[in-house]
Design a protein around this motif. Structure first.
Motif, short mmCIF file in Angstrom:
data_model
loop_
_atom_site.label_atom_id
_atom_site.label_comp_id
_atom_site.label_asym_id
_atom_site.label_seq_id
_atom_site.Cartn_x
_atom_site.Cartn_y
_atom_site.Cartn_z
N HIS A 443 0.49 -1.49 0.07
CA HIS A 443 -0.56 -0.12 -0.18
C HIS A 443 0.61 0.90 0.16
O HIS A 443 1.67 0.88 0.54
N PRO A 444 0.07 2.50 -0.67
CA PRO A 444 1.65 3.45 -1.06
C PRO A 444 1.70 4.19 0.41
O PRO A 444 2.53 4.28 0.78
N ASN A 445 0.24 4.26 1.51
CA ASN A 445 0.15 4.63 2.59
C ASN A 445 1.16 4.13 3.35
O ASN A 445 1.83 4.58 4.19
N GLN A 446 1.45 2.80 3.06
CA GLN A 446 1.56 2.26 4.35
C GLN A 446 3.24 2.29 3.73
O GLN A 446 4.59 2.60 4.78
N PHE A 447 3.93 2.70 2.54
CA PHE A 447 5.10 3.13 2.50
C PHE A 447 5.35 4.06 3.24
O PHE A 447 6.49 4.19 4.08
N PHE A 448 4.49 4.91 2.95
CA PHE A 448 4.56 6.50 4.32
C PHE A 448 4.87 6.72 5.11
O PHE A 448 5.63 6.91 5.74
N PHE A 449 3.65 5.72 6.20
CA PHE A 449 3.72 5.28 7.34
C PHE A 449 5.64 4.74 8.63
O PHE A 449 5.58 5.27 8.84
N GLU A 450 5.74 3.40 7.48
CA GLU A 450 6.81 2.90 7.43
C GLU A 450 8.52 3.78 7.34
O GLU A 450 9.13 3.91 8.13
N SER A 451 8.01 4.89 6.35
CA SER A 451 9.23 6.05 5.95
C SER A 451 9.22 7.13 7.29
O SER A 451 10.35 7.03 7.94
N GLN A 452 8.25 7.37 7.64
CA GLN A 452 7.75 8.53 8.94
C GLN A 452 8.58 7.84 10.01
O GLN A 452 8.94 8.56 11.51
N ARG A 453 8.24 6.51 10.49
CA ARG A 453 8.93 5.59 11.54
C ARG A 453 9.73 6.06 11.88
O ARG A 453 10.65 5.83 12.74
N ILE A 454 10.93 5.45 10.69
CA ILE A 454 12.46 5.22 10.28
C ILE A 454 12.95 6.69 10.61
O ILE A 454 14.24 7.01 11.35
N LEU A 455 12.25 7.40 9.82
CA LEU A 455 12.66 9.31 10.07
C LEU A 455 12.79 9.35 11.26
O LEU A 455 13.29 10.67 11.37
N SER A 456 11.91 9.07 12.30
CA SER A 456 11.31 9.75 13.46
C SER A 456 12.16 8.52 14.47
O SER A 456 11.61 8.58 15.63
N GLY A 457 12.98 7.62 14.26
CA GLY A 457 13.54 6.73 14.90
C GLY A 457 13.04 5.87 15.77
O GLY A 457 13.25 4.60 16.42
N GLY A 458 12.05 5.56 14.24
CA GLY A 458 11.56 4.21 15.65
C GLY A 458 9.96 3.65 15.81
O GLY A 458 9.63 3.16 15.84
N LYS A 459 9.58 5.84 16.43
CA LYS A 459 8.51 5.73 17.20
C LYS A 459 6.90 5.26 16.00
O LYS A 459 6.67 5.87 14.51
N ASP A 460 6.35 4.41 16.39
CA ASP A 460 4.92 3.59 15.46
C ASP A 460 4.66 5.15 15.65
O ASP A 460 3.90 5.86 16.21
N ILE A 461 3.49 5.36 13.97
CA ILE A 461 3.30 6.74 14.03
C ILE A 461 1.23 5.64 14.00
O ILE A 461 1.43 4.27 13.36
N LYS A 462 0.71 6.44 14.62
CA LYS A 462 -1.15 5.59 14.84
C LYS A 462 -2.02 5.49 13.77
O LYS A 462 -1.93 6.63 13.51
N LYS A 463 -2.09 4.19 13.67
CA LYS A 463 -3.06 4.95 12.18
C LYS A 463 -4.50 4.13 13.36
O LYS A 463 -4.66 3.24 13.92
N ASP A 464 -5.07 3.66 12.01
CA ASP A 464 -6.71 3.33 12.86
C ASP A 464 -7.23 1.55 12.48
O ASP A 464 -6.12 1.31 12.10
N SER A 465 -7.64 1.86 12.93
CA SER A 465 -8.72 -0.05 12.73
C SER A 465 -8.69 0.08 11.48
O SER A 465 -9.44 0.74 11.09
#
Length: 510
Positions: A443-465
Motif C-alpha cells: 500500500h502506498p500509505n504503508q510506504f509513507f508510514f513506514e518511512s516516517q517511522r524510520i525517519l522519526s527514530g522508530g516510533k510507530d505512527i498511530k493508525k486507525d483500526s
C-alpha cells in the motif's frame, strides 16, 4: 453442503475410495463439496484458508515467485496449516478435503465485490502455480484429464520432428534441448497469451507448448473458471446471508484481506499543507511523488490522478478543509477561476470524504488496485511507475531519485519479471538505507508510514483500526484495534463472534 452444530461424523472410506475423492494435491474445484460440516469446523476451515492466502500474498511481495526461498517458505506454511501440497505424501485425504471445502467457503465471502474477487483469484492462482510446479511429471497428464483440460503430451517421435521449431519459438529454453521436456499439443485458441508474446510454435491450428510454459495456460483456464464461478456464487449469496449464523463470519472474512486501510480517523490534521512538499521527497512512494510533482508543475491533474493522490493525502492525515484549500490553491495557480473550482471540483473532494452522495467514506488505493485498474493514458500521471512507465523513462526517474546504478539494475530486473511491488520495496530500502525493511509492501500509505517511522527514530505512527479497502460504508461490526494487522488477531476476532454463534446454534442442522 450441510452444516450442523454437532460434531461432524467421520466418513469411513477405504484407502481406494478416499484417494478417488481427491486424486491430486491440487485441483480446479470443479465440484462443490457435499456432506455435513459443523459450524465450528466451518469457522476453522475458513480462518485457516484466509491465513494461507494471506501468506501467499505476503510471500509474493517479499520474494520473487518461483525462487527457492519462496518455494520453501510457502511449502512450510502449507505444512503448518495442514493443507495438501505434495503428491507423494501418504494419508492426504484430510488435507485435501480441507483444501476443497475451505476454498468453497471463501467463495461465499469473496464474491461480494470486484475488488474482493480480484484479490481472491490472484492468491488462488499463485497457490495453484506453486502446487503445479512441484507436481511430479508422471502425474501431470492425469491431473489435466481430471481437470477437464484436453492437453495431450505429444509422442517422442513427433517431438523430435518439431524440436528445432519448438525451441526457436519458445523463449523459456534459452538453447536447451527437449530431451527431458514434455510438449503439449493444444488448440490455438487456448494459447493466445503465449501467441501474443511470441512464445509458442504454431502449426495447423495447434500450439506446441513446452512443460515450462503450460502453467500459463492452466492458470488462464483456472482464472476463467473461477471468475465465472464467483459470479454465479454472488447471485445466490442473498440466500446465504439471510442466515444469521453465517453472515457475521462471512463479513469478517471479506474484510480481512487488505490489511490497513489508512483512513483519516486518528491521523486527521497531523500534517500541515506546508509540510507536503518536504514529505513528498522524503516519504512519498514513487507513484505519489510523481503525482505531486506533476500537480506542482501543471497545477492540474486529471480525474484518475486526483482520485489516487487525493485519497492518499486523505490517508496520511489531510482533513477535508485542508484538502479543499490544497486543491483550490493549486488549481487557481493554473489560472482556474475560483467559482469554476467550487462548482466543478469541490463536490468530488467532499464526496471522497463521505460528505456528499451516498456518504461513502472512501479509503486510499492499495498497490494492487493501482497496478491492475485504470491504466493511465497520455497526459495522465496516475498508476504505478514500476508497472506503467517505459523502462528507459523509469531508469531516468530512478537516477533523479539518486538511486545508485547497481540498485537501478536490481529494480529494473524486478520490473522485467513483473514484480512491481517488490521493486517498490527495494526502492524503499535504498532510499532509507536499510538492508531489510521488515515488511511486505502492499500500500502506498504503508510506504509513507513506514518511512516516517524510520525517519522519526522508530516510533510507530498511530493508525486507525482496519476497514475494507473496497469503497463502501464502514461495517457496523465492532472489531478490536489491530484485528487485521495480523492473522492471529483476525482469528481471535472471528473466535469471539463464532463462540456466540455456536452457543446459539449448538444443536440442529441446515
Amino acid at each position: 453442503m450441510e452444516f450442523s452444530g454437532g460434531k461432524r461424523k467421520k466418513l469411513r472410506l477405504v484407502d481406494d475410495q478416499r484417494n478417488a475423492c481427491y486424486p491430486h494435491s491440487l485441483q480446479f474445484y470443479l465440484q462443490p463439496p457435499s456432506g455435513n460440516v459443523s459450524l465450528t469446523e466451518f469457522e476453522t476451515l475458513a480462518i485457516d484458508r484466509v491465513k494461507l492466502l494471506k501468506s501467499v500474498e505476503n510471500l509474493g511481495l517479499s520474494y520473487m515467485k518461483g525462487t527457492e526461498q519462496y518455494q520453501s517458505k510457502l511449502e512450510a506454511e502449507l505444512r503448518k496449516l495442514k493443507f495438501s501440497y505434495r503428491e507423494s505424501l501418504e494419508d492426504e485425504y484430510e488435507p485435501r478435503r480441507k483444501d476443497h471445502i475451505s476454498h468453497f467457503i471463501l467463495r461465499l465471502a469473496y464474491c461480494q465485490s470486484e475488488d474482493l474477487r480480484r484479490w481472491f483469484i490472484q492468491q488462488e492462482m499463485d497457490l495453484l502455480r506453486f502446487r503445479f510446479s512441484i507436481l511430479p511429471k508422471d502425474k501431470i497428464q492425469s491431473f489435466l484429464k481430471d481437470s477437464h483440460l484436453q492437453f495431450e503430451a505429444i509422442s517422442d517421435e513427433e517431438k523430435t520432428v518439431r524440436e528445432q521449431d519448438i525451441i526457436a519459438s519458445s523463449s523459456s529454453f534459452g538453447g536447451a534441448q527437449l530431451d527431458l521436456e514434455s510438449v503439449y499439443k493444444i488448440p490455438f485458441a487456448e494459447a493466445l497469451d503465449l501467441f501474443r508474446g511470441r512464445k509458442v510454435y504454431l502449426e495447423n491450428g495447434f500450439a506446441y507448448v513446452p512443460h515450462k510454459d503450460i502453467v500459463a495456460i492452466i492458470l488462464n483456464e483456472f482464472r476463467t473458471k473461477l471468475s465465472k464461478a464467483l459470479a454465479l456464487t454472488a447471485r445466490s449469496l442473498p440466500a446465504v446471508q439471510s442466515d444469521e449464523r453465517l453472515q457475521p463470519l462471512l463479513n469478517h472474512l471479506s474484510h480481512s484481506y487488505t490489511g490497513q486501510d489508512y483512513s483519516t480517523q486518528g491521523n486527521a490534521g497531523k500534517i500541515s499543507l506546508d509540510q507536503i512538499d518536504s514529505l513528498s521527497t522524503k516519504s512519498f512512494p514513487p507513484c505519489m511523488r510523481q503525482l505531486h510533482k506533476a500537480l506542482r508543475e501543471n497545477h492540474h491533474l486529471r480525474h484518475g490522478g486526483r482520485m489516487q493522490y487525493g485519497l492518499f493525502l486523505k490517508g496520511i492525515g489531510l482533513t477535508l478543509e485542508q484538502a479543499l484549500q490544497f486543491w483550490k490553491q493549486e488549481f487557481i495557480r493554473g489560472k482556474m477561476d475560483p467559482d469554476k473550482f467550487n462548482k466543478g471540483y469541490s463536490y468530488n473532494i467532499r464526496h471522497s470524504y463521505g460528505k456528499e452522495g451516498k456518504r461513502t467514506d472512501y479509503t486510499p488505493y492499495s498497490c494492487m488496485k493501482i497496478i491492475l485498474t485504470n491504466t493511465p493514458g497520455q497526459g495522465d500521471y496516475h498508476g504505478c511507475p514500476f508497472r506503467h512507465s517505459d523502462p528507459e523513462l523509469l531508469r531516468q526517474k530512478l537516477q533523479a531519485y539518486k538511486i545508485p546504478p547497481a540498485g537501478i539494475s536490481q529494480i529494473l530486473d524486478l520490473v522485467k519479471g513483473t514484480h512491481y511491488q517488490v521493486a517498490c520495496q527495494k526502492f524503499f530500502e535504498m532510499t532509507h538505507n536499510v538492508d531489510d525493511c521488515g515488511f511486505s509492501l502492499s500500500h502506498p500509505n504503508q510506504f509513507f508510514f513506514e518511512s516516517q517511522r524510520i525517519l522519526s527514530g522508530g516510533k510507530d505512527i498511530k493508525k486507525d483500526s482496519v476497514q475494507p479497502e473496497t469503497p463502501q460504508p464502514r461495517p457496523s461490526v465492532q472489531r478490536s484495534k489491530d484485528s487485521s494487522s495480523t492473522l492471529d488477531s483476525l482469528s481471535s476476532a472471528l473466535d469471539m463472534d463464532l463462540e456466540e454463534l455456536e452457543d446459539c446454534f449448538s444443536e440442529g442442522s441446515w
